[in-house]
Design a protein around this motif. Structure first.
Motif, mmCIF file in Angstrom:
data_model
loop_
_atom_site.group_PDB
_atom_site.id
_atom_site.type_symbol
_atom_site.label_atom_id
_atom_site.label_comp_id
_atom_site.label_asym_id
_atom_site.label_seq_id
_atom_site.Cartn_x
_atom_site.Cartn_y
_atom_site.Cartn_z
ATOM 1 N N PHE A 173 0.743 -1.294 0.211
ATOM 2 C CA PHE A 173 0.247 -0.029 -0.117
ATOM 3 C C PHE A 173 1.029 1.126 0.277
ATOM 4 O O PHE A 173 1.638 1.343 0.975
ATOM 5 C CB PHE A 173 -0.693 -0.114 1.551
ATOM 6 C CG PHE A 173 -1.270 -1.500 1.290
ATOM 7 C CD1 PHE A 173 -3.109 -1.409 0.338
ATOM 8 C CD2 PHE A 173 -1.744 -2.408 2.025
ATOM 9 C CE1 PHE A 173 -3.462 -2.305 0.806
ATOM 10 C CE2 PHE A 173 -1.985 -3.649 2.474
ATOM 11 C CZ PHE A 173 -3.575 -3.568 1.513
ATOM 12 N N ILE A 174 0.248 2.745 -0.579
ATOM 13 C CA ILE A 174 1.269 4.085 -0.810
ATOM 14 C C ILE A 174 0.603 4.588 -1.032
ATOM 15 O O ILE A 174 -0.724 4.614 -1.902
ATOM 16 C CB ILE A 174 2.279 3.304 -2.019
ATOM 17 C CG1 ILE A 174 3.461 4.176 -2.504
ATOM 18 C CG2 ILE A 174 1.798 3.142 -3.899
ATOM 19 C CD1 ILE A 174 4.161 4.057 -2.743
ATOM 20 N N THR A 175 0.914 5.978 -0.667
ATOM 21 C CA THR A 175 -0.275 7.268 -0.887
ATOM 22 C C THR A 175 1.014 7.762 -2.508
ATOM 23 O O THR A 175 2.000 7.417 -1.987
ATOM 24 C CB THR A 175 0.035 7.689 -0.033
ATOM 25 O OG1 THR A 175 -0.524 6.933 0.690
ATOM 26 C CG2 THR A 175 -0.795 9.025 0.039
ATOM 27 N N THR A 176 0.580 8.160 -2.712
ATOM 28 C CA THR A 176 1.381 8.888 -4.317
ATOM 29 C C THR A 176 1.942 10.595 -3.991
ATOM 30 O O THR A 176 0.875 11.357 -3.016
ATOM 31 C CB THR A 176 0.182 9.579 -5.290
ATOM 32 O OG1 THR A 176 -1.133 9.655 -5.353
ATOM 33 C CG2 THR A 176 0.119 7.676 -6.131
ATOM 34 N N PRO A 177 2.509 10.518 -4.035
ATOM 35 C CA PRO A 177 3.545 10.259 -4.910
ATOM 36 C C PRO A 177 4.369 9.183 -3.573
ATOM 37 O O PRO A 177 3.910 10.174 -2.091
ATOM 38 C CB PRO A 177 4.534 11.254 -5.247
ATOM 39 C CG PRO A 177 4.108 12.762 -4.897
ATOM 40 C CD PRO A 177 2.565 12.185 -3.966
ATOM 41 N N GLY A 178 5.096 8.003 -4.224
ATOM 42 C CA GLY A 178 5.446 7.598 -3.244
ATOM 43 C C GLY A 178 5.972 6.218 -3.480
ATOM 44 O O GLY A 178 6.234 5.848 -4.231
ATOM 45 N N THR A 179 7.726 5.734 -2.983
ATOM 46 C CA THR A 179 8.291 4.794 -2.965
ATOM 47 C C THR A 179 8.059 3.782 -1.779
ATOM 48 O O THR A 179 7.871 3.237 -0.665
ATOM 49 C CB THR A 179 9.741 5.294 -3.479
ATOM 50 O OG1 THR A 179 9.410 6.227 -4.122
ATOM 51 C CG2 THR A 179 10.179 4.064 -3.764
ATOM 52 N N VAL A 180 7.882 2.195 -2.772
ATOM 53 C CA VAL A 180 7.782 1.631 -1.597
ATOM 54 C C VAL A 180 8.653 -0.459 -2.149
ATOM 55 O O VAL A 180 8.814 0.194 -3.289
ATOM 56 C CB VAL A 180 5.942 0.580 -1.542
ATOM 57 C CG1 VAL A 180 5.891 -0.149 -2.842
ATOM 58 C CG2 VAL A 180 5.920 -0.462 -1.047
#
Length: 90
Positions: free
Chosen positions: A57-64
């Motif tokens: 799960f990620i919230t933009t902008p983001g990196t995982v």
């Protein structure tokens, strides 16, 4: 309602997928950025990234960091006021 258009930016390590066999790393860094149909960035969209190795799960902008898989990565992003955005990353 505006529709998301996605731009997937992979880090240098993930672009060098041949390095996986050398390093043996089971992980890959993936950055996600959501854009509306007019090209403007959509911040704070909630995204699910899914392959056979897991769900992230990620919230933009983001990196995982995800677990590498030979299967496509399915990405779905949601934000109120916008249609859901979907992409399949090979």
């Amino acid at each position: 309602m505006m529709i998301f258009r996605f731009v997937f930016l992979l880090t240098l390590i993930s672009l060098l997928s041949a390095c996986a066999s050398v390093t043996g790393s089971p992980n890959q860094s993936v950055s996600v950025q959501a854009r509306a149909s007019n090209g403007k960035e959509v911040k704070e969209a909630a995204c699910d990234l899914i392959n056979k190795r897991g769900t992230w799960f990620i919230t933009t902008p983001g990196t995982v960091q995800i677990h590498r898989s030979n299967d496509d990565l399915q990405v779905t992003c949601r934000k109120e006021g916008f249609d859901n955005g979907r992409a399949s990353v090979v």
